[in-house]
Design a protein around this motif. Structure first.
Motif, PDB file in Angstrom:
ATOM      1  N   LEU A 137       0.807  -1.216   0.000  1.00 23.55           N
ATOM      2  CA  LEU A 137       0.000   0.000   0.000  1.00 23.55           C
ATOM      3  C   LEU A 137       0.843   1.271   0.000  1.00 23.55           C
ATOM      4  CD1 LEU A 137      -2.837  -1.041   2.474  1.00 23.55           C
ATOM      5  CD2 LEU A 137      -2.990  -0.798  -0.009  1.00 23.55           C
ATOM      6  N   LEU A 194      -2.886  -6.691  -2.967  1.00 23.63           N
ATOM      7  CA  LEU A 194      -3.973  -5.720  -3.090  1.00 23.63           C
ATOM      8  C   LEU A 194      -5.243  -6.508  -3.362  1.00 23.63           C
ATOM      9  CD1 LEU A 194      -2.214  -2.967  -5.230  1.00 23.63           C
ATOM     10  CD2 LEU A 194      -2.442  -3.094  -2.745  1.00 23.63           C
ATOM     11  N   GLN A 239     -10.620  -1.270  -5.882  1.00 21.48           N
ATOM     12  CA  GLN A 239     -10.282   0.079  -5.449  1.00 21.48           C
ATOM     13  C   GLN A 239      -8.793   0.206  -5.117  1.00 21.48           C
ATOM     14  OE1 GLN A 239     -12.811  -1.724  -4.325  1.00 21.48           O
ATOM     15  NE2 GLN A 239     -14.714  -0.559  -4.587  1.00 21.48           N
ATOM     16  N   ASP A 240      -8.237  -0.783  -4.425  1.00 16.32           N
ATOM     17  CA  ASP A 240      -6.811  -0.742  -4.123  1.00 16.32           C
ATOM     18  C   ASP A 240      -5.984  -0.877  -5.399  1.00 16.32           C
ATOM     19  OD1 ASP A 240      -7.103  -0.329  -1.426  1.00 16.32           O
ATOM     20  OD2 ASP A 240      -6.899  -2.433  -0.873  1.00 16.32           O
ATOM     21  N   ASN A 243      -5.933   2.445  -7.052  1.00 18.03           N
ATOM     22  CA  ASN A 243      -5.000   3.380  -6.417  1.00 18.03           C
ATOM     23  C   ASN A 243      -3.563   3.097  -6.829  1.00 18.03           C
ATOM     24  OD1 ASN A 243      -6.820   5.018  -5.086  1.00 18.03           O
ATOM     25  ND2 ASN A 243      -6.824   3.783  -3.219  1.00 18.03           N
ATOM     26  N   SER A 255      -8.659 -11.788  -3.587  1.00 19.41           N
ATOM     27  CA  SER A 255      -9.240 -10.449  -3.764  1.00 19.41           C
ATOM     28  C   SER A 255     -10.685 -10.526  -4.235  1.00 19.41           C
ATOM     29  CB  SER A 255      -8.390  -9.629  -4.739  1.00 19.41           C
ATOM     30  OG  SER A 255      -8.208 -10.313  -5.965  1.00 19.41           O
TER      31      SER A 255
END
Length: 388
Positions: free
Chosen positions: A244, A266, A270-271, A274, A295
């Motif tokens: 992250l 991740l 959404q991650d 990013n 995920s």
């Protein structure tokens, strides 16, 4: 048509190995069976799933929240528009009922594992290999049955010297792999470079080495490694810092102009978005390693692929983590760039159906209904015992 039962069992996949961050001596996974009332050859059709290594079994979460939500839903509400098959998207939505956004770490694994089993049984009901079903629904209709795979290994073993490390890598190359991977960050930089040199000494033309730090480094260490690794022609430099820490990843590209890879830790679209927005990843050379089993499953992975397309990324830059047959089917059905493989580790859950061979770094997907677990005898014994 309905799901009659969902079962989970937590099993060990322990091994005396470690990477830069964790050891695997107490590693577990969840094995799931989704049992339906669809009868084929006198028996109910069952879908199977399990989570990837590196995250532990999630049976408690499944039994407390996600399994009851599926079983309590009206059966007709989980069917597709034709009424002749289950709808993975509706089942996913049922599992996610009353869940807040964010906080993806553990529940994403629980949902992703059940989702795998759902897709397995959906393809079996359709009497198709999953890769064919995916190509028809979300691809160009024609799967790419020849899939690139690389051999993940090079862990830190007790008392492993450079000779044994070279023997390990020769074993992968002799089995047809052209790309092998080793861990870094679990020893000093000097020792890691000596390990890299040892492996490179056994590689031939057309064969490459990838290295993986498993998120261990702070920025200064990541840069020191980047400068040292720049002398080599590596396949990629993987997950240098915390997954992250997008600023670290974005900064690192200023010190390493060759391919990098990240994304296995991740656990949501959404991650992943990013990472694409803020992580400085380069769509012309870097690789993305999102793993559907960790995920939220393929339902969420499809959202991630749509997001990548909107940001100008080719699916071929995705080479999922995990070494499991679910990702192999996604790669073949949706045109991803390849898949990780664990030739000797985490058995019987890693590897391919019996008889599938690696040739020039690729395997050819067999024509097996669903994900194809039934084609791997040692794995299917575990699965059949759960659903019996």
């Amino acid at each position: 048509m309905k799901i009659t039962e969902i079962r989970e069992i937590t099993l060990p996949i322990s091994s005396p190995i470690r990477n830069a961050y964790i050891d695997f001596s107490k590693m577990t996974l969840s094995l799931v069976a989704v049992i339906t009332d669809v009868i084929r050859d006198g028996k109910p059709l069952v879908g199977y799933g399990f989570n990837s290594n590196g995250r532990y079994g999630q049976g408690k979460l499944m039994r407390e929240r996600f399994i009851p939500r599926v079983l309590e839903a009206a059966p007709d509400s989980l069917l597709d528009a034709s009424g002749t098959n289950l709808d993975p998207h509706k089942i996913w939505a049922a599992m996610f009922t009353n869940e807040k956004p964010g906080g993806h770490g553990e529940r994403s694994v629980a949902i992703g594992t059940i989702d795998m089993a759902v897709w397995d049984v959906v393809a079996k009901i359709a009497d198709r290999p999953l890769f064919q079903l995916l190509a028809e629904r979300y691809g160009n209709g024609v799967p790419e049955r020849r899939v690139f795979v690389y051999a993940a290994g090079g862990y830190y073993y007790p008392d492993q010297d450079h000779g044994k490390l070279k023997d390990e890598m020769r074993g992968y190359l002799d089995r047809g792999y052209t790309v092998v991977k080793k861990k870094i960050g679990g020893a000093s930089l000097d020792e890691d470079l000596r390990r890299i040199d040892a492996i490179l000494s056994v590689l031939q033309d057309g064969q490459k080495l990838a290295v993986d730090a498993n998120g261990r480094f702070d920025l200064d260490t990541a840069i020191r490694y980047a400068k040292a690794l720049s002398q080599y022609d590596l396949f990629w430099y993987e997950e240098a810092g915390d997954p992250l820490d997008f600023e670290l990843q974005a900064t690192l590209r200023n010190y390493y102009d060759k391919p990098m890879a990240t994304g296995e830790n991740l656990f949501s679209m959404q991650d992943a978005r990013n990472l694409i927005r803020y992580g400085g990843m380069r769509s012309d050379r870097d690789f993305l390693q999102f793993d559907c089993a960790l995920s939220y499953g393929l339902v969420e992975y499809l959202r991630t692929l749509d997001m990548l397309h909107q940001h100008g990324w080719s699916r071929t830059r995705c080479i999922p983590h995990g070494g499991h047959q679910m990702s192999l089917n996604i790669v073949a059905g949706l045109g991803l760039g390849g898949n990780e493989s664990y030739p000797d580790l985490f058995q019987p859950f890693g590897g391919f159906p019996d008889g599938v061979r690696v040739e020039q770094g690729h395997i050819t997907m067999p024509e097996l209904p669903g994900i194809g677990f039934e084609g791997k005898a040692d794995l299917f014994r575990e699965m059949r015992a759960l659903s019996a």
